[in-house]
Design an enzyme around this catalytic site. Structure first.
Site, PDB file in Angstrom:
ATOM      1  N   GLN A 102     -11.966  28.561   8.905  1.00  0.00           N
ATOM      2  CA  GLN A 102     -12.879  27.421   9.061  1.00  0.00           C
ATOM      3  C   GLN A 102     -13.824  27.434   7.865  1.00  0.00           C
ATOM      4  O   GLN A 102     -14.678  28.322   7.752  1.00  0.00           O
ATOM      5  CB  GLN A 102     -13.699  27.501  10.354  1.00  0.00           C
ATOM      6  CG  GLN A 102     -14.538  26.230  10.518  1.00  0.00           C
ATOM      7  CD  GLN A 102     -15.602  26.300  11.596  1.00  0.00           C
ATOM      8  OE1 GLN A 102     -16.400  27.236  11.631  1.00  0.00           O
ATOM      9  NE2 GLN A 102     -15.622  25.321  12.480  1.00  0.00           N
ATOM     10  N   TYR A 163     -24.441  21.228  10.446  1.00  0.00           N
ATOM     11  CA  TYR A 163     -24.345  21.853   9.110  1.00  0.00           C
ATOM     12  C   TYR A 163     -24.067  20.781   8.042  1.00  0.00           C
ATOM     13  O   TYR A 163     -24.092  19.588   8.342  1.00  0.00           O
ATOM     14  CB  TYR A 163     -23.291  22.973   9.129  1.00  0.00           C
ATOM     15  CG  TYR A 163     -23.680  24.086  10.072  1.00  0.00           C
ATOM     16  CD1 TYR A 163     -24.738  24.938   9.748  1.00  0.00           C
ATOM     17  CD2 TYR A 163     -23.044  24.259  11.296  1.00  0.00           C
ATOM     18  CE1 TYR A 163     -25.126  25.947  10.622  1.00  0.00           C
ATOM     19  CE2 TYR A 163     -23.432  25.267  12.177  1.00  0.00           C
ATOM     20  CZ  TYR A 163     -24.476  26.114  11.829  1.00  0.00           C
ATOM     21  OH  TYR A 163     -24.865  27.095  12.698  1.00  0.00           O
ATOM     22  N   ARG A 212     -13.507  19.685  12.184  1.00  0.00           N
ATOM     23  CA  ARG A 212     -14.256  19.871  13.432  1.00  0.00           C
ATOM     24  C   ARG A 212     -15.486  18.975  13.390  1.00  0.00           C
ATOM     25  O   ARG A 212     -16.247  18.987  12.420  1.00  0.00           O
ATOM     26  CB  ARG A 212     -14.684  21.326  13.584  1.00  0.00           C
ATOM     27  CG  ARG A 212     -15.207  21.588  14.978  1.00  0.00           C
ATOM     28  CD  ARG A 212     -15.363  23.070  15.265  1.00  0.00           C
ATOM     29  NE  ARG A 212     -14.898  23.364  16.600  1.00  0.00           N
ATOM     30  CZ  ARG A 212     -15.511  24.199  17.431  1.00  0.00           C
ATOM     31  NH1 ARG A 212     -16.583  24.861  17.049  1.00  0.00           N
ATOM     32  NH2 ARG A 212     -15.032  24.418  18.643  1.00  0.00           N
ATOM     33  N   GLY A 323     -13.298  29.609  23.288  1.00  0.00           N
ATOM     34  CA  GLY A 323     -14.224  30.435  22.527  1.00  0.00           C
ATOM     35  C   GLY A 323     -14.521  31.749  23.222  1.00  0.00           C
ATOM     36  O   GLY A 323     -13.832  32.756  23.028  1.00  0.00           O
ATOM     37  N   ARG A 324     -15.557  31.719  24.068  1.00  0.00           N
ATOM     38  CA  ARG A 324     -16.074  32.972  24.630  1.00  0.00           C
ATOM     39  C   ARG A 324     -15.030  33.797  25.380  1.00  0.00           C
ATOM     40  O   ARG A 324     -15.033  35.026  25.302  1.00  0.00           O
ATOM     41  CB  ARG A 324     -17.266  32.671  25.543  1.00  0.00           C
ATOM     42  CG  ARG A 324     -18.515  32.244  24.784  1.00  0.00           C
ATOM     43  CD  ARG A 324     -19.496  31.573  25.696  1.00  0.00           C
ATOM     44  NE  ARG A 324     -18.946  30.338  26.223  1.00  0.00           N
ATOM     45  CZ  ARG A 324     -19.332  29.751  27.337  1.00  0.00           C
ATOM     46  NH1 ARG A 324     -20.284  30.281  28.072  1.00  0.00           N
ATOM     47  NH2 ARG A 324     -18.779  28.624  27.734  1.00  0.00           N
TER      48      ARG A 324
HETATM   49  C1  LIG Z   1     -20.731  33.781  19.110  1.00  0.00           C
HETATM   50  C2  LIG Z   1     -20.351  32.359  18.779  1.00  0.00           C
HETATM   51  C3  LIG Z   1     -20.246  31.977  17.453  1.00  0.00           C
HETATM   52  C4  LIG Z   1     -19.863  30.658  17.118  1.00  0.00           C
HETATM   53  N1  LIG Z   1     -19.680  30.327  15.793  1.00  0.00           N
HETATM   54  C5  LIG Z   1     -19.142  29.120  15.467  1.00  0.00           C
HETATM   55  C6  LIG Z   1     -18.729  28.837  14.120  1.00  0.00           C
HETATM   56  O1  LIG Z   1     -18.804  29.670  13.193  1.00  0.00           O
HETATM   57  N2  LIG Z   1     -18.203  27.609  13.875  1.00  0.00           N
HETATM   58  C7  LIG Z   1     -18.078  26.653  14.849  1.00  0.00           C
HETATM   59  O2  LIG Z   1     -17.613  25.552  14.579  1.00  0.00           O
HETATM   60  N3  LIG Z   1     -18.439  26.920  16.142  1.00  0.00           N
HETATM   61  C8  LIG Z   1     -18.936  28.129  16.470  1.00  0.00           C
HETATM   62  N4  LIG Z   1     -19.204  28.420  17.796  1.00  0.00           N
HETATM   63  C9  LIG Z   1     -18.851  27.458  18.845  1.00  0.00           C
HETATM   64  C10 LIG Z   1     -17.437  27.750  19.396  1.00  0.00           C
HETATM   65  O3  LIG Z   1     -16.442  27.492  18.422  1.00  0.00           O
HETATM   66  C11 LIG Z   1     -17.103  26.911  20.642  1.00  0.00           C
HETATM   67  O4  LIG Z   1     -17.126  25.558  20.294  1.00  0.00           O
HETATM   68  C12 LIG Z   1     -18.079  27.175  21.776  1.00  0.00           C
HETATM   69  O5  LIG Z   1     -18.247  28.557  21.988  1.00  0.00           O
HETATM   70  C13 LIG Z   1     -17.611  26.501  23.060  1.00  0.00           C
HETATM   71  O6  LIG Z   1     -16.420  27.084  23.512  1.00  0.00           O
HETATM   72  P1  LIG Z   1     -16.432  28.116  24.779  1.00  0.00           P
HETATM   73  O7  LIG Z   1     -17.224  27.424  25.840  1.00  0.00           O
HETATM   74  O8  LIG Z   1     -15.003  28.303  25.104  1.00  0.00           O
HETATM   75  O9  LIG Z   1     -17.134  29.362  24.321  1.00  0.00           O
HETATM   76  C14 LIG Z   1     -19.612  29.721  18.144  1.00  0.00           C
HETATM   77  C15 LIG Z   1     -19.743  30.126  19.483  1.00  0.00           C
HETATM   78  C16 LIG Z   1     -20.080  31.423  19.808  1.00  0.00           C
HETATM   79  C17 LIG Z   1     -20.162  31.819  21.260  1.00  0.00           C
END
Ligand SMILES: Cc1cc2nc3c(=O)[nH]c(=O)nc-3n(C[C@H](O)[C@H](O)[C@H](O)COP(=O)(O)O)c2cc1C
Length: 356
Positions: A102, A163, A212, A323-324
């Protein structure tokens, strides 16, 4: 669940995926001086071995002086960092996975809490000159080309969450009076369109490009780039024409409708408007909550996938980013396929500190 549509293959241009699960990009800040380590490579390799269809890397910054505010966030430029990424992609391929970096420029940001600042003299916010813009577009294109050269399967441009790219989209931030600004989203789209066009020029026709996007910003959750379907058309269609193959539509909760009068979410609307492939995301496989809460220390138990499957069947989107749940459990996808639901770990905030 091997027979579920979630486990059916997906093909777009040169990219073929064994299932519909995508690891969402998640910043881990575990790459000292911007170089991904062997631990970072194994972290992604474990997700490939755990059967994730497509892995999106954490945001990794392009070659511009103020692209990052954290020296432990991986760079996507420079010999050492690119050599680190080469090890990552080779390890992922070795375990049968597919992956995109990314690519990211943070834009105007507060200094990182560690006190670390980019190398460039940091004199507070200044409007980018046209030369800055041109060089930045070139840096995105170079990063995409490097991704292809290193052997990555596709590339994702981070155009979401407030961003740099999103700062151009958003009227709350973009106060420019030249061709990169304006009162409409069609005008404020220009920077992103130029980035995608430049990337397409470098990577050729067959290499898929993902962007994204999000309506929300971390600076303001209620912000909307496109408050109506018509504005969403003005936002997405030029990006689609410039060469985006997959729209990755970031929501904090995938079930929330984008506009009144329909239960379609953001990815559903993006697909309907552009006809392109889309990725949905937001609390998938968890029992509610959202990832912002996770930064405040809230965990989440494993949750059902029925609703996401129903929407996938209906054709709302093509891919499903997690994600998580995947941050906490590298085996998550395999456990789902084998219906080992009782073994799912859920998400625990302790996992944010380590590369599980
Ligand atoms: C620890 C952490 C770091 C993240 N870093 C980014 C990132 O670098 N780029 C991005 O587009 N989204 C980032 N996100 C958002 C995730 O890509 C995702 O959209 C978000 O966690 C929702 O998905 P989930 O509910 O399955 O966790 C981050 C989320 C978490 C929890």
């Amino acid at each position: 669940m091997s027979n579920s549509l979630l486990f059916s293959p997906f093909q777009i241009k040169s990219l073929s995926l064994k299932n519909r699960f995508v690891m969402a990009p998640m910043t881990r800040s575990q790459s000292p001086d911007g170089v991904p380590t062997a631990d970072v490579a194994s972290y992604y390799e474990r997700r490939a071995a755990g059967e994730v269809g497509l892995i999106l890397s954490e945001g990794t910054v392009i070659d511009r002086p103020a692209a990052s505010n954290d020296k432990n966030i991986p760079r996507f430029h420079g010999e050492k960092s690119l050599a680190g990424w080469k090890k990552v992609i080779d390890a992922v391929h070795q375990s049968g996975g597919k992956m995109a970096p990314q690519i990211w420029h943070m834009g105007l940001m507060k200094p990182h809490q560690s006190g670390w600042l980019p190398e460039a003299p940091f004199e507070g916010p200044a409007e980018m000159s046209l030369t800055d813009i041109e060089t930045t577009i070139e840096a995105y294109a170079q990063a995409a080309l490097d991704a292809k050269t290193l052997g990555f399967d596709t590339v994702e441009v981070h155009g979401a969450h407030g961003y740099l790219v999103d700062q151009f989209f958003w009227e709350g931030m973009n106060k420019r009076t030249d061709i990169y600004g304006g009162k409409t989203i069609s005008a404020r789209n220009r920077f992103a369109v130029d980035v995608i066009t430049a990337i397409r020029g470098k990577v050729g026709e067959d290499f898929p490009i993902i962007i994204r996007l999000s309506q929300w910003k971390q600076q303001q959750f209620e912000a909307r780039i496109a408050p109506s379907p018509k504005e969403m058309e003005e936002w997405l269609l030029p990006l689609s024409e410039a060469g985006v193959d997959i729209f990755h539509c970031s929501q904090r909760r995938f079930w929330e409708p984008e506009f009144e009068g329909s239960d379609l979410n953001f990815a559903g609307w993006a697909k309907k408007i552009t006809g392109k492939a889309t990725i949905t995301v937001g609390s998938i496989g968890l029992d509610g909550g959202d990832f912002i809460q996770s930064f405040k220390g809230e965990g989440a138990k494993a949750g059902p996938l029925d609703e996401i499957e129903r929407r996938l069947h209906r054709g709302d989107f093509d891919l499903v980013a997690v994600g998580r749940a995947l941050l906490s459990d590298p085996q998550w996808t395999k456990k789902i396929r084998e219906e080992r639901f009782g073994e799912l770990k859920g998400f625990s905030k302790e996992h944010l500190a380590v590369l599980t």
